[in-house]
Scaffold this motif. Structure first.
Motif, PDB file in Angstrom:
ATOM      1  N   VAL A   1      25.031  25.844  -6.838  1.00  0.00           N
ATOM      2  CA  VAL A   1      25.912  25.007  -7.665  1.00  0.00           C
ATOM      3  C   VAL A   1      25.618  25.242  -9.137  1.00  0.00           C
ATOM      4  O   VAL A   1      26.528  25.383  -9.961  1.00  0.00           O
ATOM      5  CB  VAL A   1      25.751  23.517  -7.287  1.00  0.00           C
ATOM      6  N   MET A   2      24.332  25.320  -9.500  1.00  0.00           N
ATOM      7  CA  MET A   2      23.972  25.551 -10.897  1.00  0.00           C
ATOM      8  C   MET A   2      24.423  26.935 -11.357  1.00  0.00           C
ATOM      9  O   MET A   2      24.918  27.097 -12.471  1.00  0.00           O
ATOM     10  CB  MET A   2      22.463  25.417 -11.096  1.00  0.00           C
ATOM     11  N   ALA A   3      24.284  27.951 -10.517  1.00  0.00           N
ATOM     12  CA  ALA A   3      24.707  29.310 -10.884  1.00  0.00           C
ATOM     13  C   ALA A   3      26.217  29.360 -11.113  1.00  0.00           C
ATOM     14  O   ALA A   3      26.689  29.970 -12.081  1.00  0.00           O
ATOM     15  CB  ALA A   3      24.300  30.295  -9.800  1.00  0.00           C
ATOM     16  N   LEU A   4      26.993  28.725 -10.250  1.00  0.00           N
ATOM     17  CA  LEU A   4      28.449  28.709 -10.426  1.00  0.00           C
ATOM     18  C   LEU A   4      28.842  27.972 -11.704  1.00  0.00           C
ATOM     19  O   LEU A   4      29.758  28.392 -12.411  1.00  0.00           O
ATOM     20  CB  LEU A   4      29.122  28.058  -9.216  1.00  0.00           C
ATOM     21  N   THR A   5      28.159  26.918 -12.017  1.00  0.00           N
ATOM     22  CA  THR A   5      28.439  26.169 -13.242  1.00  0.00           C
ATOM     23  C   THR A   5      28.150  27.023 -14.473  1.00  0.00           C
ATOM     24  O   THR A   5      28.943  27.064 -15.424  1.00  0.00           O
ATOM     25  CB  THR A   5      27.597  24.882 -13.280  1.00  0.00           C
ATOM     26  N   LEU A   6      27.022  27.729 -14.468  1.00  0.00           N
ATOM     27  CA  LEU A   6      26.666  28.582 -15.606  1.00  0.00           C
ATOM     28  C   LEU A   6      27.658  29.725 -15.787  1.00  0.00           C
ATOM     29  O   LEU A   6      28.034  30.057 -16.905  1.00  0.00           O
ATOM     30  CB  LEU A   6      25.251  29.124 -15.446  1.00  0.00           C
ATOM     31  N   VAL A   7      28.081  30.335 -14.698  1.00  0.00           N
ATOM     32  CA  VAL A   7      29.058  31.428 -14.787  1.00  0.00           C
ATOM     33  C   VAL A   7      30.366  30.910 -15.376  1.00  0.00           C
ATOM     34  O   VAL A   7      30.974  31.557 -16.231  1.00  0.00           O
ATOM     35  CB  VAL A   7      29.285  32.067 -13.399  1.00  0.00           C
ATOM     36  N   GLY A   8      30.803  29.736 -14.963  1.00  0.00           N
ATOM     37  CA  GLY A   8      32.024  29.151 -15.518  1.00  0.00           C
ATOM     38  C   GLY A   8      31.888  28.838 -16.999  1.00  0.00           C
ATOM     39  O   GLY A   8      32.806  29.064 -17.777  1.00  0.00           O
ATOM     40  N   MET A   9      30.727  28.343 -17.398  1.00  0.00           N
ATOM     41  CA  MET A   9      30.508  28.025 -18.811  1.00  0.00           C
ATOM     42  C   MET A   9      30.486  29.288 -19.661  1.00  0.00           C
ATOM     43  O   MET A   9      31.028  29.304 -20.765  1.00  0.00           O
ATOM     44  CB  MET A   9      29.201  27.251 -18.984  1.00  0.00           C
ATOM     45  N   ILE A  10      29.869  30.346 -19.169  1.00  0.00           N
ATOM     46  CA  ILE A  10      29.815  31.606 -19.925  1.00  0.00           C
ATOM     47  C   ILE A  10      31.226  32.164 -20.108  1.00  0.00           C
ATOM     48  O   ILE A  10      31.596  32.622 -21.186  1.00  0.00           O
ATOM     49  CB  ILE A  10      28.891  32.618 -19.224  1.00  0.00           C
ATOM     50  N   GLY A  11      32.043  32.109 -19.075  1.00  0.00           N
ATOM     51  CA  GLY A  11      33.427  32.575 -19.183  1.00  0.00           C
ATOM     52  C   GLY A  11      34.226  31.765 -20.183  1.00  0.00           C
ATOM     53  O   GLY A  11      35.027  32.309 -20.946  1.00  0.00           O
ATOM     54  N   THR A  12      33.998  30.461 -20.212  1.00  0.00           N
ATOM     55  CA  THR A  12      34.705  29.595 -21.155  1.00  0.00           C
ATOM     56  C   THR A  12      34.296  29.900 -22.589  1.00  0.00           C
ATOM     57  O   THR A  12      35.139  29.979 -23.489  1.00  0.00           O
ATOM     58  CB  THR A  12      34.422  28.116 -20.824  1.00  0.00           C
ATOM     59  N   VAL A  13      32.999  30.097 -22.826  1.00  0.00           N
ATOM     60  CA  VAL A  13      32.519  30.421 -24.171  1.00  0.00           C
ATOM     61  C   VAL A  13      33.074  31.773 -24.624  1.00  0.00           C
ATOM     62  O   VAL A  13      33.506  31.930 -25.772  1.00  0.00           O
ATOM     63  CB  VAL A  13      30.971  30.402 -24.214  1.00  0.00           C
ATOM     64  N   GLU A  14      33.098  32.745 -23.731  1.00  0.00           N
ATOM     65  CA  GLU A  14      33.629  34.069 -24.081  1.00  0.00           C
ATOM     66  C   GLU A  14      35.114  33.999 -24.414  1.00  0.00           C
ATOM     67  O   GLU A  14      35.567  34.578 -25.407  1.00  0.00           O
ATOM     68  CB  GLU A  14      33.397  35.035 -22.919  1.00  0.00           C
ATOM     69  N   SER A  15      35.872  33.259 -23.624  1.00  0.00           N
ATOM     70  CA  SER A  15      37.296  33.104 -23.885  1.00  0.00           C
ATOM     71  C   SER A  15      37.534  32.403 -25.223  1.00  0.00           C
ATOM     72  O   SER A  15      38.413  32.794 -25.991  1.00  0.00           O
ATOM     73  CB  SER A  15      37.932  32.307 -22.746  1.00  0.00           C
ATOM     74  N   GLY A  16      36.745  31.392 -25.516  1.00  0.00           N
ATOM     75  CA  GLY A  16      36.862  30.687 -26.788  1.00  0.00           C
ATOM     76  C   GLY A  16      36.551  31.585 -27.970  1.00  0.00           C
ATOM     77  O   GLY A  16      37.217  31.518 -29.008  1.00  0.00           O
ATOM     78  N   ALA A  17      35.546  32.455 -27.823  1.00  0.00           N
ATOM     79  CA  ALA A  17      35.193  33.387 -28.901  1.00  0.00           C
ATOM     80  C   ALA A  17      36.330  34.372 -29.166  1.00  0.00           C
ATOM     81  O   ALA A  17      36.628  34.683 -30.324  1.00  0.00           O
ATOM     82  CB  ALA A  17      33.910  34.132 -28.557  1.00  0.00           C
TER      83      ALA A  17
END
Length: 159
Positions: free
Chosen positions: A35-51
């Motif tokens: 669950v933690m790994a999936l959450t981190l992957v989603g957060m990294i994708g969101t930060v990259e998209s925002g950048a």
């Protein structure tokens, strides 16, 4: 009446008591890690998209400033200068203040001039700014103005 004896009170129940020193099972730890790994992957994708969106937005703002600068500079020119521009695409340099030049690196501006309706007293001038985003995609923004011998000046902008 019925009374309970001490032997009846010690009957085993279906509830088992846990050892207070026992930890989590391997299965529980594995599920929590997944669950933690999936959450981190989603957060990294969101930060990259925002950048990426911030990069495009910032560069579109710079391109709009370059276009506005070119059109304002054109409006200060005399009719003889404007009518003397080559009727082909010409690369132009940006006239943004030197303190901001570091933000304009990688942008190219091109000026295209043509007569309107065959009349030599009205010209259409289009400035197009192109640049590459952080993803490598090429973007462009253009702005068109009409300059007349007797002072007509209109601006149209396309992205």
């Amino acid at each position: 009446m019925f009374t309970l004896t001490s032997a009846a009170m010690n009957l085993p129940t279906s509830k088992t008591t846990r050892n207070p020193q026992a930890g989590f099972t391997i299965l529980e730890v594995g599920v929590a890690a997944a669950v933690m790994a999936l959450t981190l992957v989603g957060m990294i994708g969101t930060v990259e998209s925002g950048a990426k969106m911030m990069d495009v937005s910032r560069k579109q703002t710079i391109a709009a400033q370059i276009l506005r600068s070119q059109i304002d500079n054109l409006r200060t020119q005399s009719w003889s200068t404007v009518s003397g521009y080559s009727h082909s695409s010409t690369s132009v340099t940006s006239n943004i203040e030197s303190g901001f030049n570091s933000g304009t690196e990688g942008f190219t501006a091109v000026r295209s001039v043509s007569n309107v309706g065959g009349s030599a007293s009205l010209v259409q001038v289009t400035f197009t700014v192109t640049w590459k985003g952080m993803t490598g995609l090429t973007y462009s923004r253009s702005s068109t103005t009409y300059v007349g011998q007797n002072g007509l000046s209109l601006v149209y902008q396309r992205s």
